[in-house]
Each structure stands twice: as C-alpha cells, then as structure tokens.
Design an enzyme around this catalytic site. Structure first.
Site, PDB file in Angstrom:
ATOM      1  N   LYS A 161     -27.752  13.344  23.718  1.00  0.00           N
ATOM      2  CA  LYS A 161     -28.024  12.094  22.998  1.00  0.00           C
ATOM      3  C   LYS A 161     -26.953  11.872  21.954  1.00  0.00           C
ATOM      4  O   LYS A 161     -26.573  12.799  21.234  1.00  0.00           O
ATOM      5  CB  LYS A 161     -29.385  12.198  22.298  1.00  0.00           C
ATOM      6  CG  LYS A 161     -29.836  10.919  21.634  1.00  0.00           C
ATOM      7  CD  LYS A 161     -30.432   9.988  22.666  1.00  0.00           C
ATOM      8  CE  LYS A 161     -30.841   8.659  22.058  1.00  0.00           C
ATOM      9  NZ  LYS A 161     -29.680   7.815  21.716  1.00  0.00           N
ATOM     10  N   LYS A 181     -28.443  18.217  14.641  1.00  0.00           N
ATOM     11  CA  LYS A 181     -29.347  17.223  14.064  1.00  0.00           C
ATOM     12  C   LYS A 181     -30.628  17.114  14.891  1.00  0.00           C
ATOM     13  O   LYS A 181     -31.738  17.085  14.343  1.00  0.00           O
ATOM     14  CB  LYS A 181     -28.646  15.863  13.964  1.00  0.00           C
ATOM     15  CG  LYS A 181     -29.478  14.788  13.289  1.00  0.00           C
ATOM     16  CD  LYS A 181     -28.713  13.486  13.150  1.00  0.00           C
ATOM     17  CE  LYS A 181     -27.603  13.579  12.130  1.00  0.00           C
ATOM     18  NZ  LYS A 181     -27.017  12.249  11.826  1.00  0.00           N
ATOM     19  N   LYS A 240     -21.576  12.459  22.103  1.00  0.00           N
ATOM     20  CA  LYS A 240     -20.949  11.359  21.372  1.00  0.00           C
ATOM     21  C   LYS A 240     -19.935  10.691  22.288  1.00  0.00           C
ATOM     22  O   LYS A 240     -19.385  11.330  23.201  1.00  0.00           O
ATOM     23  CB  LYS A 240     -20.226  11.877  20.119  1.00  0.00           C
ATOM     24  CG  LYS A 240     -20.149  10.843  19.005  1.00  0.00           C
ATOM     25  CD  LYS A 240     -21.520  10.629  18.368  1.00  0.00           C
ATOM     26  CE  LYS A 240     -21.454   9.668  17.192  1.00  0.00           C
ATOM     27  NZ  LYS A 240     -22.758   9.547  16.520  1.00  0.00           N
ATOM     28  N   THR A 289     -33.397   5.286   9.719  1.00  0.00           N
ATOM     29  CA  THR A 289     -32.563   6.252   9.005  1.00  0.00           C
ATOM     30  C   THR A 289     -32.884   6.243   7.512  1.00  0.00           C
ATOM     31  O   THR A 289     -33.087   7.295   6.894  1.00  0.00           O
ATOM     32  CB  THR A 289     -31.075   5.965   9.234  1.00  0.00           C
ATOM     33  OG1 THR A 289     -30.807   5.962  10.638  1.00  0.00           O
ATOM     34  CG2 THR A 289     -30.215   7.038   8.577  1.00  0.00           C
ATOM     35  N   ASN A 324     -27.216  -0.721   5.708  1.00  0.00           N
ATOM     36  CA  ASN A 324     -28.550  -0.558   6.269  1.00  0.00           C
ATOM     37  C   ASN A 324     -29.273   0.648   5.679  1.00  0.00           C
ATOM     38  O   ASN A 324     -30.417   0.548   5.224  1.00  0.00           O
ATOM     39  CB  ASN A 324     -28.456  -0.416   7.799  1.00  0.00           C
ATOM     40  CG  ASN A 324     -29.817  -0.279   8.445  1.00  0.00           C
ATOM     41  OD1 ASN A 324     -30.711  -1.078   8.198  1.00  0.00           O
ATOM     42  ND2 ASN A 324     -29.987   0.745   9.257  1.00  0.00           N
ATOM     43  N   SER A 341     -34.907   6.953  17.899  1.00  0.00           N
ATOM     44  CA  SER A 341     -34.266   6.789  19.206  1.00  0.00           C
ATOM     45  C   SER A 341     -35.033   7.582  20.270  1.00  0.00           C
ATOM     46  O   SER A 341     -35.219   7.125  21.397  1.00  0.00           O
ATOM     47  CB  SER A 341     -32.815   7.261  19.152  1.00  0.00           C
ATOM     48  OG  SER A 341     -32.004   6.329  18.484  1.00  0.00           O
TER      49      SER A 341
END
Length: 435
Positions: free
Chosen positions: A88, A112, A124, A208, A239, A368
């Site tokens: 992911k 993470k 990534k 987040t 954000n 997610s």
C-alpha cells in the site's frame, strides 16, 4: 522488475538503503531502523530482508501532448514489503522524483502500516514530471499509460495505490478506470483515495489530521494535562494542519499560533480557528493578510512555549540547530520527517515527548484500509463509524507503543520502529522463506 537481494554484502547492515544526505528524513528513518534492529538483535540476513524492497519497477511513459508531440516520462513503483498483506502506498508526481526517494518512502509505509496494525505492506510510486506544466488531458493520458504499464503490479490483492504529492481523487479515478477496463470488470478496491461516488470512504480527507489529534490527546492524558488547559502551536495550515488545529480547538485547547507559506500568526489569547480556515479558503488557501493576529516567522512558531507543537508542514523543521530551543512538552509529527535523527537525543534530554510520524500521521493509511475493506464488501460506513474506528485503532497503537517504550526504556519513536520491525519480522519467521 527485481526481487529480494541476496545477503552477500557484509556491509549492508551498516549502510542499507538509498545513499541520501544525513539531514534527509529518509536517512533519519534508516538510522532509527538500525537502532531498532540492534535492540531486537536481528541477524544480518533478516535485517537485509527487511531493509530491501521486494520489487522495483521503472517504466517509460510515452504521452502524446496536446500539440501532437510525443514526450516520454519516467515512472516508478517500489514494493518494499508484502509480508503482512498487499502493499500500500501513494503515487506522487514531481519533477525531482527518483528511484531512491521512492524506495525510502516505500519502506516508511511498511513501518507505518505495521505500527497501526493495518494488514498491508509498504509501497510507493512516482512519475518524474511537473504537473503544473501539463493540461488535464495530458495528465489523464500520463496517468492511464503509467497504470497500463503497471497492470501486472497493481491489484486489490497485490498492490494498492493512493494519492500523494500532486495527485488527487481524479488521478485515482483514472487509475481505477484504466485497471477496470483491462480487467473487464469494475474494480474499485484497486486504489484508495477515490471520490466517494466511485467507492471512496467518508472521513478520508480529515483522517490524517484526526489521527494526529487522537494520539495527541492520548499523550496529554499520559502526562495528566487536560485538553482545555492546553496551548497548541501548529506549523502548516494545509489539510493536516488545519484539521488538527480545528479538532484541538473543538477539544477546548487554545491554539496560540498557526502558519502557512505566508508565515506564522500568533495570538496569546488564542486564535479563532474556524474564522482562519474560512479566511484561508476564501483567499486562495492562504493566510496572507490575516489581521487578527501578530505576524511571526515559522521559526519563531516552533520555539514558542506551549504544551503541544504540531509540525504539519515540511521535513527537517526541527534539527540539531534549533532542537535545544523547543519549549513544547509534546511534539506530534503531522508531517513526514519534521524532526531529524540528530535532533532526537536533544529533545529526549530536554524531556520533550515526540509522537513519531509513523504513528501520528498514520490516520490516512488507516482510513485507506477502511476504504479498501468497504470496497471489498460492497458495503459503506457512515462517517461517524469511520471516525470511531479510526480513533480506536490510533489510540490502541499509541498504547502499544507507550508500553514498548516503558518496557525497553526508550522513546516513543524508537518504540515505534521496535514494534513495527518486530511485527513484520515475527510474521516473516512464521511464514518462512519460500524456496
């Protein structure tokens, strides 16, 4: 495509990963990884396995530009680890994207996900381009060709992209559609961060920042500090920063300073965060010209006396040059790598609790995961349910790391790497090495 490296390099334990500068957040991450590996007494073979990417892909992306010319871009996708589950990680579009950066970010995602007990590995992706120079139709053709080149890599059970720097819901929609057209079925679970109408999740945009606040409140509770007696400074008003500031404000905290690219804004009595968010939205997402506050620099904001400092802007903001000036009790890392490795010891000596980025800003990947679960089930949750489950997972993750930090008498950051690496290593030992 390349696979796991062999273990013939005897220097790998000391110098793994991409060769990046000492101030790089990715090199800081590798330094912390080595520390945790030493505590866990990983043998060199296991260390190499966990430090090496499973797969690295480089693709050429020919695009017919609006003027009819053909331009070729370079794209990357790195799967660092898939021991815990499908890999992911986001996809970024930037002119300075390179394979080393993508490799480091992919490994970061592995830890993470492990920290918050999400059953994903790390990945990534990136395309070397300047999206500001591309029209919307050129971006679409670029995205679809990149996706087509990685059809064998992507998949809801294999590798699941998400938005990152300079990519968004629309880019994810193009990826989903391209994959679905080739699979000859609609496959919403192949990406996350999609528009809600295409299978996106409620609460994703705020996730987040909400995660930052959840672990911050948990830390305040450990220190016996009431939220409504708390002074908070937030660096960055995008954000993550604006959501963090708003949610802390709603908890009764006094937000004494915030900042964005135009500088810092300070008010000892507390800022009116809802008004500042409204001002920013009506001013091209900038606080430039906001008058009901004293103007300060970003550097001055970091050094304010406060209970909580949330660096939610860029990497390397707190380093060995200014770490001794930090007067916050808690630093909650909303951004990736805002504190360099060489600042960790200074902050520890000064009694500053640092909630590390791989925990503090993991709310995004957690939701997610929720989006992926909802897509797989074909059943979607309310925002209240998403937020409740996010808060529970983030709080549990904080409690886990706090327990590890007490067990080994180490910092929360060190505990995060010890916990994450141990989780992946233990799973790998149980699964074994296929041969």
């Amino acid at each position: 495509m390349s696979s796991k490296k062999d273990s013939s390099n005897s220097n790998f334990y000391k110098e793994p990963g991409p060769k990046l500068s000492a101030e790089s957040p990715f090199e800081s991450m590798m330094e912390r990884f080595r520390f945790a590996a030493d505590i866990l007494k990983l043998d060199e073979g296991m260390f190499q396995y966990l430090a090496s990417p499973v797969k690295q892909v480089i693709v050429s992306i020919p695009v017919v530009m609006d003027n009819g010319e053909i331009k070729v871009f370079e794209g990357y996708r790195v799967i660092h680890d898939n021991v815990l589950g499908p890999s992911k990680g986001g996809i970024r579009y930037a002119p300075d994207v390179n394979l080393d950066e993508v490799k480091a970010l992919a490994s970061w995602m592995t830890w993470k996900c492990a920290v918050v007990n999400v059953p994903f590995g790390g990945a990534k992706g990136g395309v070397r381009c300047n999206p500001k120079d591309l029209s919307k139709t050129e971006l679409e053709r670029l995205t679809r060709r990149y996706t087509a080149a990685l059809l064998e890599v992507f998949g809801p059970d294999k590798d699941i992209p998400a938005p990152d720097m300079n990519t968004n819901e629309q880019v994810m929609a193009w990826i989903m559609d391209t994959y679905s057209m080739n699979a000859q079925r609609t496959e919403t679970a192949v990406v996350t961060g999609k528009p809600i109408i295409l299978g996106g999740s409620q609460g994703r945009k705020e996730a987040t920042g909400r995660g930052v606040v959840t672990v911050t409140l948990a830390a305040l509770n450990k220190m016996g500090i009431m939220p409504n007696k708390t002074k908070v400074a937030v660096q960055g008003f995008g954000n993550v920063g604006s959501v963090s500031a708003q949610l802390m404000y709603e908890q009764g905290a006094k937000i004494i300073a915030v900042s964005d690219i135009s500088g810092g804004y300070y008010r000892e009595e507390g800022l009116d965060i809802p008004k500042m968010i409204e001002y920013s939205q009506n001013n091209g997402y900038s606080l430039e010209g906001y008058e009901n506050a004293q103007k300060i620099s970003n550097d001055e904001l970091l050094e304010l006396e406060c209970d909580v400092l949330i660096p939610a802007a860029k990497e390397d903001q707190i380093n060995r040059e200014n770490a001794h000036k930090i007067r916050a009790k808690i630093i909650s890392e909303g951004a990736n790598g805002p504190v360099t490795a060489n600042a960790d010891a200074i902050l520890e000596q000064n009694g500053v609790m640092v909630i590390p980025d791989i925990l503090a800003n993991a709310g995004g990947v957690t939701v997610s995961y929720f989006e992926w679960v909802q897509d797989r089930q074909g059943y979607f949750w309310t925002e209240e349910r998403v937020n409740r489950r996010l808060n529970r997972m983030m709080r549990n993750a904080f409690d886990n790391l706090y327990g590890v930090s007490e067990e080994y008498n180490i910092t929360l950051r060190q505990a995060a790497y010890v916990y994450a690496i141990n989780r992946v290593a233990t799973t790998l030992k149980l699964r074994g090495i296929y041969a």
